[in-house]
Design a protein around this motif. Structure first.
Motif, PDB file in Angstrom:
ATOM      1  N   VAL A 330       0.833  -1.203   0.000  1.00 34.56           N
ATOM      2  CA  VAL A 330       0.000   0.000   0.000  1.00 34.56           C
ATOM      3  C   VAL A 330       0.863   1.246   0.000  1.00 34.56           C
ATOM      4  O   VAL A 330       0.641   2.181  -0.789  1.00 34.56           O
ATOM      5  CB  VAL A 330      -0.955   0.003   1.220  1.00 34.56           C
ATOM      6  N   SER A 331       1.866   1.294   0.872  1.00 33.01           N
ATOM      7  CA  SER A 331       2.719   2.479   0.947  1.00 33.01           C
ATOM      8  C   SER A 331       3.519   2.680  -0.336  1.00 33.01           C
ATOM      9  O   SER A 331       3.705   3.815  -0.794  1.00 33.01           O
ATOM     10  CB  SER A 331       3.669   2.380   2.147  1.00 33.01           C
ATOM     11  N   SER A 332       3.972   1.587  -0.951  1.00 35.64           N
ATOM     12  CA  SER A 332       4.723   1.704  -2.211  1.00 35.64           C
ATOM     13  C   SER A 332       3.851   2.265  -3.326  1.00 35.64           C
ATOM     14  O   SER A 332       4.295   3.123  -4.104  1.00 35.64           O
ATOM     15  CB  SER A 332       5.277   0.335  -2.622  1.00 35.64           C
ATOM     16  N   VAL A 333       2.610   1.778  -3.416  1.00 34.29           N
ATOM     17  CA  VAL A 333       1.689   2.277  -4.439  1.00 34.29           C
ATOM     18  C   VAL A 333       1.390   3.753  -4.205  1.00 34.29           C
ATOM     19  O   VAL A 333       1.383   4.564  -5.146  1.00 34.29           O
ATOM     20  CB  VAL A 333       0.382   1.461  -4.450  1.00 34.29           C
ATOM     21  N   LEU A 334       1.151   4.125  -2.953  1.00 34.43           N
ATOM     22  CA  LEU A 334       0.861   5.524  -2.628  1.00 34.43           C
ATOM     23  C   LEU A 334       2.024   6.430  -3.010  1.00 34.43           C
ATOM     24  O   LEU A 334       1.828   7.505  -3.586  1.00 34.43           O
ATOM     25  CB  LEU A 334       0.558   5.664  -1.135  1.00 34.43           C
ATOM     26  N   LEU A 335       3.239   6.008  -2.697  1.00 36.54           N
ATOM     27  CA  LEU A 335       4.412   6.823  -3.013  1.00 36.54           C
ATOM     28  C   LEU A 335       4.607   6.954  -4.519  1.00 36.54           C
ATOM     29  O   LEU A 335       5.029   8.002  -5.014  1.00 36.54           O
ATOM     30  CB  LEU A 335       5.662   6.217  -2.369  1.00 36.54           C
ATOM     31  N   SER A 336       4.296   5.877  -5.265  1.00 35.93           N
ATOM     32  CA  SER A 336       4.490   5.908  -6.720  1.00 35.93           C
ATOM     33  C   SER A 336       3.534   6.874  -7.420  1.00 35.93           C
ATOM     34  O   SER A 336       3.838   7.371  -8.506  1.00 35.93           O
ATOM     35  CB  SER A 336       4.312   4.499  -7.300  1.00 35.93           C
ATOM     36  N   MET A 337       2.382   7.161  -6.798  1.00 35.58           N
ATOM     37  CA  MET A 337       1.389   8.008  -7.441  1.00 35.58           C
ATOM     38  C   MET A 337       1.311   9.398  -6.805  1.00 35.58           C
ATOM     39  O   MET A 337       0.451  10.197  -7.185  1.00 35.58           O
ATOM     40  CB  MET A 337       0.009   7.341  -7.379  1.00 35.58           C
ATOM     41  N   SER A 338       2.211   9.695  -5.870  1.00 42.97           N
ATOM     42  CA  SER A 338       2.144  10.951  -5.137  1.00 42.97           C
ATOM     43  C   SER A 338       3.339  11.838  -5.453  1.00 42.97           C
ATOM     44  O   SER A 338       4.306  11.418  -6.082  1.00 42.97           O
ATOM     45  CB  SER A 338       2.085  10.675  -3.632  1.00 42.97           C
ATOM     46  N   ASP A 346      10.205  11.644   5.514  1.00 44.51           N
ATOM     47  CA  ASP A 346      10.741  10.471   6.189  1.00 44.51           C
ATOM     48  C   ASP A 346       9.979   9.237   5.682  1.00 44.51           C
ATOM     49  O   ASP A 346       8.929   8.873   6.213  1.00 44.51           O
ATOM     50  CB  ASP A 346      10.580  10.622   7.701  1.00 44.51           C
ATOM     51  N   ILE A 347      10.522   8.610   4.660  1.00 43.61           N
ATOM     52  CA  ILE A 347       9.850   7.497   3.992  1.00 43.61           C
ATOM     53  C   ILE A 347       9.644   6.324   4.952  1.00 43.61           C
ATOM     54  O   ILE A 347       8.572   5.689   4.964  1.00 43.61           O
ATOM     55  CB  ILE A 347      10.643   7.031   2.756  1.00 43.61           C
ATOM     56  N   GLN A 348      10.640   6.019   5.769  1.00 45.27           N
ATOM     57  CA  GLN A 348      10.534   4.875   6.671  1.00 45.27           C
ATOM     58  C   GLN A 348       9.425   5.075   7.703  1.00 45.27           C
ATOM     59  O   GLN A 348       8.662   4.147   7.999  1.00 45.27           O
ATOM     60  CB  GLN A 348      11.881   4.639   7.370  1.00 45.27           C
ATOM     61  N   THR A 349       9.322   6.294   8.242  1.00 38.99           N
ATOM     62  CA  THR A 349       8.241   6.580   9.196  1.00 38.99           C
ATOM     63  C   THR A 349       6.884   6.479   8.519  1.00 38.99           C
ATOM     64  O   THR A 349       5.925   5.947   9.087  1.00 38.99           O
ATOM     65  CB  THR A 349       8.427   7.995   9.787  1.00 38.99           C
ATOM     66  N   PHE A 350       6.796   6.986   7.286  1.00 40.50           N
ATOM     67  CA  PHE A 350       5.552   6.913   6.524  1.00 40.50           C
ATOM     68  C   PHE A 350       5.123   5.457   6.338  1.00 40.50           C
ATOM     69  O   PHE A 350       3.970   5.081   6.600  1.00 40.50           O
ATOM     70  CB  PHE A 350       5.738   7.598   5.171  1.00 40.50           C
ATOM     71  N   LYS A 351       6.053   4.601   5.918  1.00 36.69           N
ATOM     72  CA  LYS A 351       5.745   3.189   5.706  1.00 36.69           C
ATOM     73  C   LYS A 351       5.343   2.507   7.013  1.00 36.69           C
ATOM     74  O   LYS A 351       4.425   1.680   7.040  1.00 36.69           O
ATOM     75  CB  LYS A 351       6.946   2.481   5.076  1.00 36.69           C
ATOM     76  N   LYS A 352       6.030   2.855   8.100  1.00 40.67           N
ATOM     77  CA  LYS A 352       5.725   2.238   9.389  1.00 40.67           C
ATOM     78  C   LYS A 352       4.308   2.592   9.848  1.00 40.67           C
ATOM     79  O   LYS A 352       3.559   1.721  10.316  1.00 40.67           O
ATOM     80  CB  LYS A 352       6.746   2.707  10.430  1.00 40.67           C
ATOM     81  N   GLU A 353       3.915   3.862   9.685  1.00 38.79           N
ATOM     82  CA  GLU A 353       2.579   4.284  10.112  1.00 38.79           C
ATOM     83  C   GLU A 353       1.494   3.676   9.236  1.00 38.79           C
ATOM     84  O   GLU A 353       0.415   3.316   9.725  1.00 38.79           O
ATOM     85  CB  GLU A 353       2.492   5.813  10.102  1.00 38.79           C
ATOM     86  N   ILE A 354       1.769   3.536   7.938  1.00 38.01           N
ATOM     87  CA  ILE A 354       0.809   2.885   7.037  1.00 38.01           C
ATOM     88  C   ILE A 354       0.625   1.432   7.451  1.00 38.01           C
ATOM     89  O   ILE A 354      -0.506   0.916   7.519  1.00 38.01           O
ATOM     90  CB  ILE A 354       1.285   2.976   5.574  1.00 38.01           C
ATOM     91  N   ASN A 355       1.716   0.745   7.752  1.00 36.90           N
ATOM     92  CA  ASN A 355       1.646  -0.660   8.181  1.00 36.90           C
ATOM     93  C   ASN A 355       0.817  -0.808   9.445  1.00 36.90           C
ATOM     94  O   ASN A 355      -0.004  -1.734   9.557  1.00 36.90           O
ATOM     95  CB  ASN A 355       3.064  -1.196   8.415  1.00 36.90           C
ATOM     96  N   ARG A 356       1.022   0.085  10.405  1.00 38.79           N
ATOM     97  CA  ARG A 356       0.256   0.018  11.651  1.00 38.79           C
ATOM     98  C   ARG A 356      -1.236   0.190  11.382  1.00 38.79           C
ATOM     99  O   ARG A 356      -2.073  -0.534  11.936  1.00 38.79           O
ATOM    100  CB  ARG A 356       0.745   1.103  12.610  1.00 38.79           C
TER     101      ARG A 356
END
Length: 551
Positions: A330-338, A346-356
């Motif tokens: 989900v986070s990868s798709v969001l980043l690819s279209m944003s 902070d990409i890692q924090t973004f991915k961590k919060e999406i995962n949670r």
């Protein structure tokens, strides 16, 4: 456009409204902060409640009511309970006199109401700011709903929108907050949507398009429009006999299997979004009916959303990721279209919060799960991290939020995620099949024809240049100047090392030759060579250890 005297009232009303709410928690929310449950509860205790905001918008007039409805599709701008209140915002206005309705109909269609219908109920079924709906019967015997626009409403909307456009442009000149949240662009988006909604001809076309697209879903019903009795201010369509979907009474409908209906409703919306790229953008419970013949009817096509091919593909990937609880996907798709700044986000924090957020929703049933709310929260998480997600995803979140409410009402134990997962494979096959249409194949053949035509010449040219040693390869993968400088530095140091070695060897050889001039018992010339070699050596070591490391 200047501020004319007749515009004073519009400006005064607007600024009174803004003075009341600008410094409140309503408009301080758009800093991207994700509200905790405690903060949401604290906001509910604030002096200006969501209900008060909706009432103030009603008093401001129909344009502002529509503005509130539009804001309900922007979860990145408002806290959830304000957004929920705006989603149910409806303006209660007095009905237009029947004589006026007759005049508008004749002006638009060119015929008297009595000439077109055998029966026309003068009492409206519903009355809103833009128009009102009447029940009628055609000479053919078909029962229809006739929506007629209020006289003068178009002029009023345009004047209000022009005022808002001018104010928003001036506000952005002085307000950093207004600029950061593109206040002028939001108003411009409102203007675009409302002017289209004021044209009933477009709504008639939308009804026709959606009915055609949904023809394979037998449990769904889209009322057909009657183009001959439609204009920009009159819309005639099939009458839907039923109740709002959220007003379905379980005791009265105890024998009805709602799960197949819900299953088809979810699949139809996934098809609208991912395959057709043309979706009913406002499926709130007031626009979705349960008919007397046990079908789900989709009403009010004044607002639709269109997705391009790339967006459709991204949404499909996103829905598959959500249904599989795959936060990384989900986070990868969001980043690819944003759009975002790689240095500041902070990409890692973004991915961590999406995962949670994704994992928190795992294994929930329809009565607990809010797929739309998850997507809206994801949008807010992105805003917090400085990731600008396309507005289309906000609208998608709003659509799914309405779906959640309908599904939870009819089938509380329904597993929507499982439906999405199982239907995704079918959608992927359908997308691939739809891409292989006649137009695509013709375009592909034209490209292949051009390639086949130019290929012999290009091969001949390549072989000729290769034979005559004129073949050149241009590589942009490295910085040529930087590479040359680095290479030259290496060469210089190798040369210096050779010189140092030569000096040491020469000095060693001179030590064995007797001399009248000595330093510390060594021949003077040999001693000088040793010192010179040592100085060069120390300089090279210093450059390597301290200078190169800092570059």
């Amino acid at each position: 456009m200047g501020i004319l005297p007749e515009q004073y009232d519009k400006y005064i009303r607007f600024f009174k409204f803004m003075l009341k709410y600008w410094n409140s928690d309503v408009f301080s929310f758009p800093d991207g902060e994700i509200l905790s449950a405690e903060k949401e509860e604290a906001l509910k205790e604030f002096d200006h409640s969501p209900e008060e905001l909706t009432e103030d918008l009603k008093k401001m007039g129909p344009t502002y009511v529509k503005l509130g409805q539009l804001l309900s599709t922007r979860p990145d701008l408002l806290p959830s309970h304000f957004m929920d209140a705006l989603a149910t915002l409806q303006d209660d206005v007095d009905a237009v006199d029947y004589k006026v309705i007759e005049d508008v109909f004749k002006e638009e269609i060119g015929k008297e109401i009595s000439k077109v219908f055998t029966f026309f109920d003068p009492k409206p079924l519903a009355s809103a700011s833009i128009g009102q709906v009447h029940k009628a019967v055609l000479h053919s015997g078909e029962t229809v709903a006739v929506k007629i626009q209020r006289p003068g409403i178009r002029k009023r909307f345009i004047e209000d929108l022009d005022t808002l456009m001018e104010i928003s442009e001036k506000v952005e000149e002085f307000s950093e907050v207004a600029r950061s949240y593109s206040f002028h662009n939001v108003i411009e988006e409102l203007r675009y949507i409302l002017l289209k909604e004021l044209d009933y001809t477009l709504e008639a076309q939308n009804l026709t398009t959606l009915k055609k697209n949904m023809r394979t879903f037998k449990k769904l019903y889209v009322p057909a429009a009657f183009p001959d009795i439609c204009s920009s201010r009159v819309l005639t369509m099939e009458y839907v006999d039923g109740v709002k979907i959220t007003e379905v009474s379980k005791p009265n409908h105890a024998k009805i299997e709602f799960e197949p209906l819900v299953d088809e409703l979810i699949k139809s919306y996934l098809t609208q979004i991912v395959i057709d790229g043309f979706a009913h953008a406002d499926p709130h419970p007031g626009n979705v009916y349960f008919t007397n013949n046990h079908k789900i009817a989709l009403m009010d096509l004044g607002m639709v959303v269109k997705f391009n091919d790339q967006m459709k593909e991204n949404i499909l990937k996103l829905m598959i990721g959500l249904s599989n609880y795959d936060g990384d996907r989900v986070s990868s798709v969001l980043l690819s279209m944003s759009v975002y700044d790689e240095k500041s986000v902070d990409i890692q924090t973004f991915k961590k919060e999406i995962n949670r957020k994704i994992q928190d929703s795992r294994n929930q049933k329809a009565k607990d799960l809010n797929t739309g709310r998850i997507l809206i929260d994801v949008n807010q998480l992105a805003a917090k991290q400085g990731v600008k997600i396309p507005v289309d995803l906000n609208i998608l979140g709003k659509i799914l939020l309405n779906m959640d409410q309908i599904v939870a009402t009819l089938t509380p134990e329904y597993d929507m995620q499982e439906t999405v997962k199982s239907y995704a494979h079918h959608l992927m096959q359908k997308r691939i099949k739809s891409s292989l249409n006649q137009e695509y194949l013709m375009e592909l053949l034209m490209e292949m024809r051009g390639l086949a035509k130019d290929l012999p010449f290009r091969i001949n040219k390549f072989s000729e240049n290769l034979a005559e040693n004129r073949l050149k390869i241009k590589v942009d993968a490295i910085d040529q100047d930087r590479f040359t400088d680095a290479f030259q530095k290496v060469a210089n140091r190798i040369t210096a090392g050779i010189i140092v070695a030569a000096l040491i060897i020469g000095a060693a050889m001179l030590v064995n030759i007797p001399s009248e001039w000595t330093v510390f018992g060594y021949p003077t010339f040999a001693f000088i060579l040793f010192v010179f070699a040592a100085l060069i050596g120390f300089y090279l070591v210093y450059q390597i250890l301290f200078k190169d490391e800092n570059k």
